[in-house]
Design a protein around this motif. Structure first.
Motif, PDB file in Angstrom:
ATOM      1  N   ASP A 106       0.804  -1.219   0.000  1.00 40.62           N
ATOM      2  CA  ASP A 106       0.000   0.000   0.000  1.00 40.62           C
ATOM      3  C   ASP A 106       0.842   1.277   0.000  1.00 40.62           C
ATOM      4  OD1 ASP A 106       0.952  -0.450   2.553  1.00 40.62           O
ATOM      5  OD2 ASP A 106      -0.767   0.464   3.543  1.00 40.62           O
ATOM      6  N   GLN A 107       2.160   1.158  -0.217  1.00 40.45           N
ATOM      7  CA  GLN A 107       3.010   2.340  -0.333  1.00 40.45           C
ATOM      8  C   GLN A 107       4.226   1.973  -1.183  1.00 40.45           C
ATOM      9  OE1 GLN A 107       4.346   3.535   3.591  1.00 40.45           O
ATOM     10  NE2 GLN A 107       6.026   2.079   3.618  1.00 40.45           N
ATOM     11  N   PRO A 108       4.923   2.968  -1.764  1.00 39.04           N
ATOM     12  CA  PRO A 108       6.110   2.675  -2.572  1.00 39.04           C
ATOM     13  C   PRO A 108       7.136   1.877  -1.770  1.00 39.04           C
ATOM     14  CG  PRO A 108       5.460   4.960  -2.860  1.00 39.04           C
ATOM     15  CD  PRO A 108       4.619   4.416  -1.738  1.00 39.04           C
ATOM     16  N   ILE A 109       7.785   0.938  -2.421  1.00 40.33           N
ATOM     17  CA  ILE A 109       8.686   0.015  -1.727  1.00 40.33           C
ATOM     18  C   ILE A 109       9.879   0.754  -1.112  1.00 40.33           C
ATOM     19  CG2 ILE A 109      10.059  -0.577  -3.781  1.00 40.33           C
ATOM     20  CD1 ILE A 109      10.037  -3.495  -2.713  1.00 40.33           C
ATOM     21  N   PHE A 110      10.336   1.841  -1.737  1.00 50.96           N
ATOM     22  CA  PHE A 110      11.508   2.535  -1.193  1.00 50.96           C
ATOM     23  C   PHE A 110      11.184   3.238   0.119  1.00 50.96           C
ATOM     24  CE2 PHE A 110       9.655   5.399  -4.383  1.00 50.96           C
ATOM     25  CZ  PHE A 110       9.516   6.582  -3.668  1.00 50.96           C
ATOM     26  N   HIS A 111       9.940   3.627   0.330  1.00 52.19           N
ATOM     27  CA  HIS A 111       9.573   4.197   1.624  1.00 52.19           C
ATOM     28  C   HIS A 111       9.772   3.172   2.734  1.00 52.19           C
ATOM     29  CE1 HIS A 111       6.746   7.577  -0.075  1.00 52.19           C
ATOM     30  NE2 HIS A 111       8.026   7.783  -0.321  1.00 52.19           N
ATOM     31  N   THR A 112       9.363   1.940   2.443  1.00 53.08           N
ATOM     32  CA  THR A 112       9.546   0.866   3.424  1.00 53.08           C
ATOM     33  C   THR A 112      11.028   0.597   3.657  1.00 53.08           C
ATOM     34  OG1 THR A 112       7.474  -0.122   2.633  1.00 53.08           O
ATOM     35  CG2 THR A 112       8.870  -1.493   4.020  1.00 53.08           C
ATOM     36  N   ALA A 113      11.823   0.631   2.583  1.00 53.64           N
ATOM     37  CA  ALA A 113      13.271   0.402   2.702  1.00 53.64           C
ATOM     38  C   ALA A 113      13.918   1.450   3.603  1.00 53.64           C
ATOM     39  CB  ALA A 113      13.917   0.417   1.320  1.00 53.64           C
ATOM     40  N   TYR A 114      13.548   2.706   3.441  1.00 55.76           N
ATOM     41  CA  TYR A 114      14.136   3.773   4.255  1.00 55.76           C
ATOM     42  C   TYR A 114      13.729   3.634   5.725  1.00 55.76           C
ATOM     43  CZ  TYR A 114      15.059   6.063  -0.258  1.00 55.76           C
ATOM     44  OH  TYR A 114      15.492   6.357  -1.534  1.00 55.76           O
ATOM     45  N   GLN A 115      12.496   3.205   5.985  1.00 51.88           N
ATOM     46  CA  GLN A 115      12.068   2.995   7.367  1.00 51.88           C
ATOM     47  C   GLN A 115      12.937   1.925   8.043  1.00 51.88           C
ATOM     48  OE1 GLN A 115       7.888   2.038   7.337  1.00 51.88           O
ATOM     49  NE2 GLN A 115       7.264   4.059   6.599  1.00 51.88           N
ATOM     50  N   ILE A 116      13.169   0.821   7.328  1.00 49.90           N
ATOM     51  CA  ILE A 116      14.011  -0.251   7.882  1.00 49.90           C
ATOM     52  C   ILE A 116      15.435   0.252   8.078  1.00 49.90           C
ATOM     53  CG2 ILE A 116      14.891  -2.595   7.517  1.00 49.90           C
ATOM     54  CD1 ILE A 116      12.418  -3.052   5.687  1.00 49.90           C
ATOM     55  N   ALA A 117      15.920   1.039   7.119  1.00 52.93           N
ATOM     56  CA  ALA A 117      17.296   1.550   7.181  1.00 52.93           C
ATOM     57  C   ALA A 117      17.517   2.395   8.433  1.00 52.93           C
ATOM     58  CB  ALA A 117      17.607   2.363   5.925  1.00 52.93           C
ATOM     59  N   TRP A 118      16.571   3.237   8.780  1.00 52.52           N
ATOM     60  CA  TRP A 118      16.713   4.044   9.991  1.00 52.52           C
ATOM     61  C   TRP A 118      16.747   3.176  11.235  1.00 52.52           C
ATOM     62  CZ3 TRP A 118      18.474   8.711  10.376  1.00 52.52           C
ATOM     63  CH2 TRP A 118      18.319   9.617   9.332  1.00 52.52           C
ATOM     64  N   ALA A 119      15.957   2.109  11.235  1.00 54.52           N
ATOM     65  CA  ALA A 119      15.964   1.196  12.383  1.00 54.52           C
ATOM     66  C   ALA A 119      17.323   0.514  12.531  1.00 54.52           C
ATOM     67  CB  ALA A 119      14.852   0.154  12.220  1.00 54.52           C
ATOM     68  N   ILE A 120      17.912   0.082  11.422  1.00 53.02           N
ATOM     69  CA  ILE A 120      19.234  -0.562  11.461  1.00 53.02           C
ATOM     70  C   ILE A 120      20.301   0.455  11.856  1.00 53.02           C
ATOM     71  CG2 ILE A 120      20.973  -1.793  10.106  1.00 53.02           C
ATOM     72  CD1 ILE A 120      18.465  -3.435  10.756  1.00 53.02           C
ATOM     73  N   ARG A 121      20.188   1.674  11.390  1.00 59.58           N
ATOM     74  CA  ARG A 121      21.152   2.721  11.750  1.00 59.58           C
ATOM     75  C   ARG A 121      21.207   2.905  13.267  1.00 59.58           C
ATOM     76  NH1 ARG A 121      22.751   7.656   8.829  1.00 59.58           N
ATOM     77  NH2 ARG A 121      23.461   9.278  10.271  1.00 59.58           N
ATOM     78  N   GLU A 122      20.048   2.926  13.909  1.00 61.61           N
ATOM     79  CA  GLU A 122      20.012   3.081  15.359  1.00 61.61           C
ATOM     80  C   GLU A 122      20.761   1.939  16.047  1.00 61.61           C
ATOM     81  OE1 GLU A 122      15.893   3.305  16.313  1.00 61.61           O
ATOM     82  OE2 GLU A 122      15.613   5.303  15.449  1.00 61.61           O
ATOM     83  N   GLU A 123      20.610   0.712  15.518  1.00 58.25           N
ATOM     84  CA  GLU A 123      21.298  -0.439  16.103  1.00 58.25           C
ATOM     85  C   GLU A 123      22.804  -0.339  15.881  1.00 58.25           C
ATOM     86  OE1 GLU A 123      21.209  -4.209  18.174  1.00 58.25           O
ATOM     87  OE2 GLU A 123      19.747  -2.585  17.908  1.00 58.25           O
ATOM     88  N   VAL A 124      23.208   0.102  14.690  1.00 57.70           N
ATOM     89  CA  VAL A 124      24.633   0.280  14.378  1.00 57.70           C
ATOM     90  C   VAL A 124      25.269   1.258  15.367  1.00 57.70           C
ATOM     91  CG1 VAL A 124      26.242   1.261  12.687  1.00 57.70           C
ATOM     92  CG2 VAL A 124      24.472  -0.325  11.934  1.00 57.70           C
ATOM     93  N   LEU A 125      24.623   2.370  15.605  1.00 61.15           N
ATOM     94  CA  LEU A 125      25.180   3.387  16.499  1.00 61.15           C
ATOM     95  C   LEU A 125      25.261   2.891  17.939  1.00 61.15           C
ATOM     96  CD1 LEU A 125      23.466   6.602  15.066  1.00 61.15           C
ATOM     97  CD2 LEU A 125      25.831   5.836  14.753  1.00 61.15           C
ATOM     98  N   ASP A 126      24.292   2.087  18.365  1.00 58.73           N
ATOM     99  CA  ASP A 126      24.352   1.538  19.722  1.00 58.73           C
ATOM    100  C   ASP A 126      25.444   0.478  19.848  1.00 58.73           C
ATOM    101  OD1 ASP A 126      22.488   3.189  20.780  1.00 58.73           O
ATOM    102  OD2 ASP A 126      20.855   1.736  20.840  1.00 58.73           O
ATOM    103  N   LEU A 127      25.686  -0.290  18.793  1.00 55.74           N
ATOM    104  CA  LEU A 127      26.809  -1.235  18.809  1.00 55.74           C
ATOM    105  C   LEU A 127      28.127  -0.475  18.937  1.00 55.74           C
ATOM    106  CD1 LEU A 127      25.730  -3.806  16.052  1.00 55.74           C
ATOM    107  CD2 LEU A 127      26.205  -4.348  18.447  1.00 55.74           C
ATOM    108  N   GLU A 128      28.255   0.606  18.175  1.00 55.35           N
ATOM    109  CA  GLU A 128      29.480   1.405  18.244  1.00 55.35           C
ATOM    110  C   GLU A 128      29.670   1.974  19.649  1.00 55.35           C
ATOM    111  OE1 GLU A 128      31.408   4.644  15.264  1.00 55.35           O
ATOM    112  OE2 GLU A 128      29.592   5.300  16.300  1.00 55.35           O
ATOM    113  N   LYS A 129      28.608   2.491  20.252  1.00 56.85           N
ATOM    114  CA  LYS A 129      28.690   3.048  21.606  1.00 56.85           C
ATOM    115  C   LYS A 129      29.109   1.998  22.624  1.00 56.85           C
ATOM    116  CE  LYS A 129      25.120   6.591  20.953  1.00 56.85           C
ATOM    117  NZ  LYS A 129      23.699   6.929  21.261  1.00 56.85           N
ATOM    118  N   SER A 130      28.732   0.727  22.357  1.00 53.73           N
ATOM    119  CA  SER A 130      29.060  -0.343  23.307  1.00 53.73           C
ATOM    120  C   SER A 130      30.476  -0.874  23.125  1.00 53.73           C
ATOM    121  CB  SER A 130      28.053  -1.489  23.171  1.00 53.73           C
ATOM    122  OG  SER A 130      28.251  -2.179  21.960  1.00 53.73           O
ATOM    123  N   GLY A 131      31.234  -0.304  22.193  1.00 53.87           N
ATOM    124  CA  GLY A 131      32.634  -0.683  22.024  1.00 53.87           C
ATOM    125  C   GLY A 131      32.925  -1.622  20.873  1.00 53.87           C
TER     126      GLY A 131
END
Length: 762
Positions: free
Chosen positions: A573-598
């Motif tokens: 019900d929405q363009p596929i790239f919108h969904t891709a960007y939503q997932i990308a932001w979620a993964i980015r948050e995890e990447v940054l928390d991994l970096e913060k944890s060393g």
């Protein structure tokens, strides 16, 4: 108006085929028992489709491993090395080609495997000699016709399915560069004609020849041989009704072929490319008496059909050609969807009511027929359902973030050469650093532990303790082997996408939504039903624990946004790239928390980046614009010193490496061993660090030190030695510990040998 199906899932409702094949490979059952399982699955499939009132039911769509490999056996396309193996039956020969053969003095690698067009299904690549001979070798198709006669009430319903001759040649590869595989058309077509005549003698009236090459950018040579092949088939098999099928895109660009080709029916995909219908109807309305099969039901996604849209297409086709010249069907084989939504018991009812698996999809054909004949109640109920549940979970903040992406969101702080210098000073890794892709063997003990936790038979505390023990043991094994960069083993994960879907809002996992990926490998694609966001940490606790157990570097392991998207059933019900960007932001948050944890090295796997590529080159730029952007959203927030890895496997990458370089990962690990480093010609100018895989993890055979060293040596002639990593092709989840440890021991020995024998001459 005939109703038909192009293919049905072959794994069984409870993955009976997977379990039986693996039992056979481990000598726990014999071949008659395996054949019995196959026969039972075929019987259930045929009876299900007959009960759904299909007019034509596919036969020969069942396979013990891969339908392309089945074609190779049928046509006698068997490399000489496999014919020399001391095997007494075709079944073991077949599995040796798929999985390799290693026993006593015999050590033969598995045949190359790659993705089936733009899907996550993998096929075994046929290999052709310059003077390739074709002949009927396997009688599987003929045996299954006789079998289906005993099950189905009418022989008129039986429709055998084969990959067409031109697509089969296209899907293969030349063993030598002195010829083009399309030159073999005159050798292969007579065998197809013999097969069709034998089927006719068995009483068959319809045959389905799959020619997905029709949706590609066909060369003039491919068009010429296509016309030759089907003119010959039409001329010499005039009594057989040939249904020529295309799928995964449109064929409008190749319609000129049909000015010279005569077949009884043509199938087109109106799900992936609905816009082609107008042009095709205008072409066929006066030029031909051909029957047009409309692919209306989505064989690659799990949402219910929009009957209003489908009926409009049917009525338009009937108006142009007449009802007698129309067939309706799914757009492609239902191989790519789960079997039965009724096996799902814990999905929210509003979501489940919108879902349709293979069994429901063939019922949708009946509904469409009834609507065309005047049953407006079905249409009204369907339209209401889609309107009410098209967006079950919506979050304006998530939508807004995905729409407003700034340039700094997709750029690392500095160029790779600056990052590389900082990372080398920090990590002090040797030349040819060794690592694995991420997962380690998922043993029966681990699977039982997960099941106990899922059924609440053990506490979370007990479960976590056990997982930590597995992680500690895996780290110890890696240290003993001598790997340079370690992984935690992913013991807490069922699947690299499903694991994240359970932790992301807007996604869910099914109970029994299994589909075949390759051979006995089955996956459960998650369902993306709403806006996607990260609620809590997903991996940080496990990776941080793993790092606490060793002084060596531990890689954080994540699945990338494009792969999560491609290996899920995505909302429509929405363009596929919108969904891709939503997932990308979620993964980015995890990447940054991994970096913060060393965690200093983070791998964001994107094995599906090639898989999502449109089949026509004119559409590539648009795809890469959003898919690379999604990856860079997920990876670009870290410091220069944090090393970003990505991984890709089992697709053709030669023609897209310039795009892959735009992802700007510090290190890419990529499959290359089955093809014997063929992609080196494409990646010699790759600017960042790269690990071309040096052993095939999809085969049980254990590669030798010498063969792996030779592949490293081959790579070092094309790439700067300082940029080469040493690793397997893919994760080790499907292997046994003994195989994995022996192979990794040999791999590290090969790397050490390379450090001594190979000199950087770049």
């Amino acid at each position: 108006m005939l109703k038909h199906n192009l293919g049905y899932p072959r794994i069984g409702k409870q993955r009976e085929l997977k379990k039986a094949c693996e039992a056979y490979w481990s000598n726990r059952i014999d071949s008659p028992t395996l054949f019995e399982v196959g026969m039972k699955i075929r019987k259930e499939n045929w009876e299900t489709q007959e009960k759904a009132n299909l007019d034509l039911i596919p036969c020969n769509d069942f396979s013990f491993y891969d339908h392309v490999l089945d074609m190779s056996l049928l046509l006698g396309v068997i490399p000489e090395s496999y014919l020399s193996i001391p095997i007494n039956n075709n079944l073991d020969l077949y599995f040796a080609m798929a999985r390799g053969f290693q026993k006593d003095v015999w050590d033969i690698q598995a045949m190359e495997m790659t993705k089936w067009f733009n899907t996550n299904y993998h096929y075994i690549v046929p290999e052709f000699d310059k003077n390739q001979k074709f002949s009927i070798f396997s009688h599987k198709i003929f045996d299954e016709i006789e079998e289906s006669k005993k099950i189905l009430k009418s022989i008129e319903k039986i429709k055998p399915v084969l990959i067409g001759p031109i697509s089969y040649l296209f899907l293969g590869k030349e063993k030598e560069k002195s010829f083009h595989r399309m030159d073999l058309v005159e050798n292969i077509v007579p065998v197809y004609i013999n097969i069709i005549k034998k089927l006719k003698n068995q009483g068959i009236n319809w045959i389905q020849l799959d020619e997905p090459i029709l949706v590609l950018d066909m060369s003039e040579k491919e068009k010429d041989v296509f016309q030759y092949a089907y003119n010959e088939i039409s001329r010499l098999c005039s009594e057989m009704n040939v249904l020529l099928t295309s799928y995964f895109d449109g064929i409008s660009e190749n319609m000129s072929i049909f000015q010279k080709v005569s077949v009884q029916a043509l199938h087109i995909d109106l799900v992936e490319n609905p816009y082609q219908l107008k042009k095709i109807l205008s072409f066929f309305s006066e030029e031909s008496k051909i029957i047009l099969s409309l692919g209306l039901v989505d064989g690659r996604n799990i949402w219910k059909n929009n009957y209003f849209n489908s009926v409009k297409k049917i009525e338009k086709a009937i108006e142009s050609l007449g009802e007698s010249r129309i067939m309706i069907a799914p757009n492609c084989s239902l191989l790519h969807v789960p079997i039965d939504v009724d096996n799902e018991h814990f999905i929210h009812i509003d979501i489940k009511n919108r879902m349709s698996f293979a069994r429901q999809k063939i019922d949708e054909l009946n509904d469409l027929e009834k609507i065309v004949k005047g049953d407006t109640n079905i249409l009204r109920n369907n339209s209401s359902l889609i309107e009410e549940s098209s967006s079950i979970f919506s979050d304006p903040k998530i939508k807004e973030r995905a729409k407003n992406i700034k340039n700094q969101d997709i750029q690392r702080n500095n160029h790779f050469h600056i990052r590389q210098k900082k990372q080398r000073e920090k990590f002090r890794l040797p030349l040819f650093p060794t690592t694995t892709i991420g997962s380690f063997p998922q043993t029966k003990e681990i699977r039982n532990l997960r099941n106990q936790f899922r059924k609440q038979e053990i506490s979370k505390k007990k479960y976590d303790e056990k997982i930590k023990n597995f992680i500690t043991d895996a780290i110890k094994k890696q240290e003993e082997i001598g790997l340079d960069v370690l992984v935690h083993g992913e013991f807490e994960r069922t699947d690299m996408v499903e694991y994240f879907s359970d932790k992301l809002k807007g996604m869910l996992s099914t109970e029994n939504g299994w589909v075949q990926s390759y051979g006995s490998r089955c996956v459960k694609p998650p369902v993306i039903y709403g806006d996607v966001s990260r609620v809590n940490d997903m991996t940080v606790e496990w990776i941080r624990f793993a790092q606490s157990q060793t002084n060596k570097l531990i890689k954080g392991m994540l699945t990338g946004p494009v792969t999560i998207l491609q290996w899920s059933f995505v909302r429509d019900d929405q363009p596929i790239f919108h969904t891709a960007y939503q997932i990308a932001w979620a993964i980015r948050e995890e990447v940054l928390d991994l970096e913060k944890s060393g965690i200093q090295i983070i791998q964001i796997d994107e094995p599906a980046i090639r898989e999502g590529l449109p089949l026509k080159k004119k559409d590539w730029k648009c795809y890469f614009d959003w898919s690379i952007k999604a990856f860079r959203i997920s990876s670009s927030g870290v410091k220069d010193e944090t090393q970003i890895h990505t991984h890709m496997c089992y697709s053709e990458f030669n023609d897209i490496f310039k795009y892959i370089a735009d992802m700007d990962a510090d290190v890419i690990t990529i499959e290359s061993s089955r093809s014997k480093m063929e992609l080196l010609n494409a990646i010699f100018s790759y600017p960042n660090e790269i690990g071309p895989g040096i052993y095939d993890i999809h085969s049980p055979r254990i590669p030798t030190v010498v063969e792996m060293f030779d592949l490293i040596k081959k790579a070092s002639k094309k790439l700067p030695i300082k940029n080469i990593w040493v690793n397997p092709d893919c994760g080790l989840k499907t292997r046994k510990w003994k195989e994995a440890l022996m192979s990794l021991h040999n791999m590290t020995k090969a790397a050490k040998m390379a450090r001594i024998k190979l000199i950087d001459i770049s």
